[in-house]
Design an enzyme around this catalytic site. Structure first.
Site, PDB file in Angstrom:
ATOM      1  N   GLU A 104      19.524  -4.646  -5.945  1.00  0.00           N
ATOM      2  CA  GLU A 104      20.580  -3.959  -6.690  1.00  0.00           C
ATOM      3  C   GLU A 104      21.690  -3.598  -5.714  1.00  0.00           C
ATOM      4  O   GLU A 104      21.441  -2.961  -4.691  1.00  0.00           O
ATOM      5  CB  GLU A 104      20.039  -2.693  -7.363  1.00  0.00           C
ATOM      6  CG  GLU A 104      21.071  -1.961  -8.216  1.00  0.00           C
ATOM      7  CD  GLU A 104      20.503  -0.693  -8.842  1.00  0.00           C
ATOM      8  OE1 GLU A 104      20.660  -0.510 -10.060  1.00  0.00           O
ATOM      9  OE2 GLU A 104      19.892   0.122  -8.102  1.00  0.00           O
ATOM     10  N   GLU A 161      10.357  -6.124  -3.061  1.00  0.00           N
ATOM     11  CA  GLU A 161      10.182  -5.511  -1.741  1.00  0.00           C
ATOM     12  C   GLU A 161      10.496  -4.019  -1.778  1.00  0.00           C
ATOM     13  O   GLU A 161      11.141  -3.529  -2.700  1.00  0.00           O
ATOM     14  CB  GLU A 161      11.068  -6.222  -0.720  1.00  0.00           C
ATOM     15  CG  GLU A 161      10.791  -7.720  -0.608  1.00  0.00           C
ATOM     16  CD  GLU A 161      11.581  -8.390   0.499  1.00  0.00           C
ATOM     17  OE1 GLU A 161      11.911  -7.710   1.496  1.00  0.00           O
ATOM     18  OE2 GLU A 161      11.877  -9.603   0.372  1.00  0.00           O
ATOM     19  N   TYR A 162      10.006  -3.315  -0.759  1.00  0.00           N
ATOM     20  CA  TYR A 162      10.202  -1.874  -0.613  1.00  0.00           C
ATOM     21  C   TYR A 162       9.707  -1.140  -1.861  1.00  0.00           C
ATOM     22  O   TYR A 162      10.401  -0.314  -2.446  1.00  0.00           O
ATOM     23  CB  TYR A 162      11.676  -1.551  -0.331  1.00  0.00           C
ATOM     24  CG  TYR A 162      12.136  -2.055   1.016  1.00  0.00           C
ATOM     25  CD1 TYR A 162      11.971  -1.285   2.170  1.00  0.00           C
ATOM     26  CD2 TYR A 162      12.693  -3.323   1.152  1.00  0.00           C
ATOM     27  CE1 TYR A 162      12.370  -1.757   3.411  1.00  0.00           C
ATOM     28  CE2 TYR A 162      13.094  -3.813   2.393  1.00  0.00           C
ATOM     29  CZ  TYR A 162      12.928  -3.011   3.507  1.00  0.00           C
ATOM     30  OH  TYR A 162      13.311  -3.487   4.738  1.00  0.00           O
ATOM     31  N   MET A 172       6.255 -13.354   4.965  1.00  0.00           N
ATOM     32  CA  MET A 172       7.566 -13.249   5.606  1.00  0.00           C
ATOM     33  C   MET A 172       7.406 -12.987   7.108  1.00  0.00           C
ATOM     34  O   MET A 172       7.709 -11.900   7.613  1.00  0.00           O
ATOM     35  CB  MET A 172       8.395 -12.165   4.917  1.00  0.00           C
ATOM     36  CG  MET A 172       8.731 -12.508   3.488  1.00  0.00           C
ATOM     37  SD  MET A 172       9.801 -11.313   2.646  1.00  0.00           S
ATOM     38  CE  MET A 172       8.586 -10.062   2.184  1.00  0.00           C
ATOM     39  N   THR A 173       6.957 -14.026   7.796  1.00  0.00           N
ATOM     40  CA  THR A 173       6.676 -13.911   9.234  1.00  0.00           C
ATOM     41  C   THR A 173       7.936 -14.193  10.052  1.00  0.00           C
ATOM     42  O   THR A 173       8.016 -15.167  10.810  1.00  0.00           O
ATOM     43  CB  THR A 173       5.538 -14.868   9.629  1.00  0.00           C
ATOM     44  OG1 THR A 173       5.726 -16.129   8.967  1.00  0.00           O
ATOM     45  CG2 THR A 173       4.197 -14.303   9.230  1.00  0.00           C
ATOM     46  N   GLU A 192      11.980 -11.893  11.206  1.00  0.00           N
ATOM     47  CA  GLU A 192      12.791 -10.667  11.228  1.00  0.00           C
ATOM     48  C   GLU A 192      12.187  -9.552  12.076  1.00  0.00           C
ATOM     49  O   GLU A 192      12.421  -8.381  11.826  1.00  0.00           O
ATOM     50  CB  GLU A 192      13.085 -10.154   9.808  1.00  0.00           C
ATOM     51  CG  GLU A 192      14.092 -11.015   9.043  1.00  0.00           C
ATOM     52  CD  GLU A 192      15.521 -10.904   9.598  1.00  0.00           C
ATOM     53  OE1 GLU A 192      16.228  -9.926   9.280  1.00  0.00           O
ATOM     54  OE2 GLU A 192      15.914 -11.809  10.357  1.00  0.00           O
TER      55      GLU A 192
END
Length: 430
Positions: A175, A218-219, A281-282, A284
């Site tokens: 968002e 996520e989060y 998500m390996t 960052e």
């Protein structure tokens, strides 16, 4: 394929003579930005059938035959060697391709962010489509009322089909440019909104030709952990009726009970049970707002894979690989510094422009270099090259994973696609 690391004094012509490969072939395969200006420490992929090996102290021809699984007599014949006992250090031995070598078959996915690639998205997919199993189209953004923000994606879906690539519809809780815990909580806490989300998603999939659904929520925080699992179970039941794939993108966890809003909402064991496969998500660790370090250090990637493999089937794990690196301007200031994302080709051009020497971190299995710009500011660059990609591919083989995927298409990295061909057979599922 063989990887050659440029040494001081190397030229493309000399390298071509060393491997008996035309220099134009090497230049074109690597899409060298400036073939006349190689960078010390630069990794170059040599398109060659087999490889060359230079004898190191203590090595002999018998050991090479065992290592590369090529009969000793075959090595002697191919290299015109008649007395293998007394070969000097540095002697060049040609190792023919093992005709019995079995390349593992893997699934390969890639996210394409239509906000980044825009109208060029179909061309970006066409360039690499032969190397892909799945294309994750990023993204349909979830709204607080359970609806999805429309996406102009029909052309990219058609491009995926043209390359026999399975298009996956990606749903995010983004968002205003960032992942929203509040939006996710509102929808996940309501069975009515969950149903509305799935109804709309499946209607879009049927209308546009998507063959799978990928949740990238996520989060979420601990309060949404079981709610997310329930949504996944409900989606599983609905998608099975249509014979669609179900997947999810999960934050990189290295142990159970990790704290933090990014990790607590993702249940590795549950998603590994429910989904057809998961995208880990390996990457960052090095990121735009953090201090300089490798984006996907192999030591950290390994920890994630080891934990995931302990709670879910290995043949459901898709390991994430970044197609980019970062350029940090020093000194790094917490909360203020922002690194610039760059691809492999840009990194090589920067190193050449500022006469930097590329180093290689053997623990992180990642290349890096330092340079000073025209204003005298120090920069630190971490990126991916042929060596770091090969190290990640070796990890995929070691654990027998389902495969791997990329974040995100649109970055130039020609070596990567060459190495896929050399290491794997890519599954096509349509």
């Amino acid at each position: 394929m063989q990887i050659h690391v440029v040494s001081p004094g190397d030229s493309l012509w000399a390298i071509s003579q060393t491997y008996n490969v035309p220099y134009q072939t090497i230049s074109e395969a690597n899409q060298l930005p400036n073939p006349e200006q190689l960078v010390v420490g630069q990794a170059i992929v040599i398109p060659i059938w087999g490889r060359f090996h230079w004898l190191m102290p203590g090595e002999n021809l018998y050991q090479l035959s065992q290592r590369y699984q090529v009969p000793l007599e075959h090595l002697m014949t191919m290299n015109h060697i008649y007395t293998p006992q007394n070969l000097p250090i540095g002697y060049r031995v040609y190792i023919p391709e093992n005709q019995y070598r079995q390349k593992p078959s893997v699934d390969v996915g890639a996210y394409v962010d239509l906000n980044i690639t825009g109208e060029e998205s179909p061309q970006v997919v066409d360039q690499v489509g032969e190397h892909l199993t799945f294309l994750q189209v990023f993204s349909y953004e979830l709204n607080a009322d359970g609806t999805l923000t429309p996406l102009n994606d029909q052309t990219i879906i058609n491009s995926a089909y043209a390359d026999q690539v399975v298009p996956l519809m990606v749903i995010t809780n983004i968002e205003e440019g960032g992942f929203s815990t509040e939006v996710a909580t509102t929808v996940l806490a309501s069975e009515e909104l969950q149903n509305r989300l799935l109804d709309e998603a499946i209607a879009i999939m049927e209308q546009k030709g998507y063959l799978g659904l990928d949740f990238d929520l996520e989060y979420l925080g601990a309060e949404n952990r079981e709610r997310y699992n329930q949504l996944m179970r409900k989606a599983r039941q609905r998608l099975d009726e249509k014979n669609y794939f179900l997947s999810s993108a999960l934050a990189p966890q290295v142990e159970p009970g990790m704290t933090g809003v990014l990790y607590e909402g993702h249940d590795y064991a549950a998603h590994g049970e429910i989904a057809d496969f998961v995208f880990l998500m390996t990457y960052e660790w090095g990121w735009t707002g953090g201090p300089p370090m490798a984006v996907a250090p192999l030591s950290q990637v390994r920890r994630v894979i080891e934990y995931a493999a302990s709670v879910m089937p290995n043949d459901k794990i898709m390991m994430g690989i970044p197609l980019y690196g970062y350029d940090w301007t020093l000194p790094f200031v917490e909360g203020e510094s922002r690194a610039k994302a760059i691809d492999h080709q840009e990194a090589i051009e920067l190193a050449a422009r500022y006469n930097a020497r590329i180093e290689y971190d053997t623990e992180a299995q990642s290349p890096h270099f330092t340079y000073y710009d025209e204003q005298g500011r120090e920069h630190k660059v971490w990126f991916e090259d042929a060596r770091s990609i090969q190290a990640k591919f070796d990890l995929v083989k070691e654990f027998g994973l389902r495969g791997f995927y990329y974040w995100v298409l649109g970055w130039e990295f020609p070596q990567n696609w060459l190495l896929i061909e050399d290491n794997f057979n890519v599954n096509k599922r349509i």
